[in-house]
Design an enzyme around this catalytic site. Structure first.
Site, short mmCIF file in Angstrom:
data_model
loop_
_atom_site.label_atom_id
_atom_site.label_comp_id
_atom_site.label_asym_id
_atom_site.label_seq_id
_atom_site.Cartn_x
_atom_site.Cartn_y
_atom_site.Cartn_z
CG PHE A 68 0.19 -0.13 7.98
CD1 PHE A 68 -0.19 -1.24 8.72
CD2 PHE A 68 -0.21 1.12 8.40
CE1 PHE A 68 -0.96 -1.09 9.86
CE2 PHE A 68 -0.98 1.28 9.54
CZ PHE A 68 -1.36 0.16 10.29
CG ASP A 69 4.44 -4.19 2.47
OD1 ASP A 69 5.03 -3.49 1.62
OD2 ASP A 69 3.96 -5.30 2.20
#
Length: 224
Positions: free
Chosen positions: A10-11
């Site tokens: 995930f960003d």
């Protein structure tokens, strides 16, 4: 042929955390203080996802260390008040972890700010690796941050997804040979992306539709 998904990366800003108000306020405060510039929120949002150094260099060609220091001070002081998790983010992260999916964060934030993000304490038990701007030589959209996360998790690209909200996230995933997932709550529209994502999330819960919880294989997701 679909490959089993055993890892999700995930960003952070704009993907897991709604930091839009904080990032805009931090930029506006810094640019006004040092350069006496009043920069419109809409303009600043165009640069979301890129490293801070690159954004500040758009406005100033000299040494940006003081700008970075001011930005970080404002960010840390106002972080908790101006940020929150996107709906269902914590719930889905915990569910994926419970299903044995390895989870990582790949962010363009500096380690200094990432380590002071108190929201991460709420999901730290589920996150197995965090790669920040300072952990790599070549940040996103270079594949290095994703490759470093995969190495830390002992995972191969074909078994991973990268979830993000920026052009840099999608290109980095493509360059690393990882399937990309774009969040529709991004400040960008999917149609603005030159490199199209493999999947689109309208809600964090959609991630559970992409990953078959029993077999771990990729299901068809909405791409419109």
């Amino acid at each position: 042929m679909s490959k089993d998904i055993s890892t999700v990366l995930f960003d952070l800003d704009g993907t897991i955390l709604d930091t839009n108000q904080l990032v805009v306020a931090s930029f506006q405060h810094t640019l006004k203080k040092h350069l006496n510039l009043d920069v419109d929120e809409k303009e600043l949002k165009r640069y979301f996802g890129e490293p801070l150094t690159k954004t500040f260099q758009r406005y100033y060609s000299g040494n940006i260390n003081e700008l970075l220091h001011t930005f970080r001070q404002f960010d840390v002081a106002n972080h908790d008040a101006l940020t929150s998790f996107f709906p269902h983010a914590k719930e889905v992260i915990q569910l994926l972890s419970d299903k044995g999916i390895k989870l990582g964060i790949v962010t363009s934030k500096h380690n200094y700010m990432t380590s002071r993000c108190s929201h991460l304490d709420e999901i730290s038990n589920f996150i197995h690796t965090i790669i920040t701007f300072d952990d790599v030589t070549n940040p996103k959209p270079n594949p290095e941050p994703i490759e470093k996360a995969l190495y830390a998790l002992a995972e191969s690209p074909e078994h991973a997804l990268m979830v993000g909200d920026s052009v840099e996230d999608i290109i980095s995933a493509k360059n690393a040979g990882v399937r990309s997932v774009f969040v529709s709550w991004s400040e960008l529209k999917k149609e603005e992306l030159v490199d199209q994502p493999d999947f689109v999330l309208d809600d964090f819960l959609d991630l559970l539709k992409i990953i078959n919880s029993e077999k771990g294989t990729v299901r068809k997701a909405r791409l419109s």
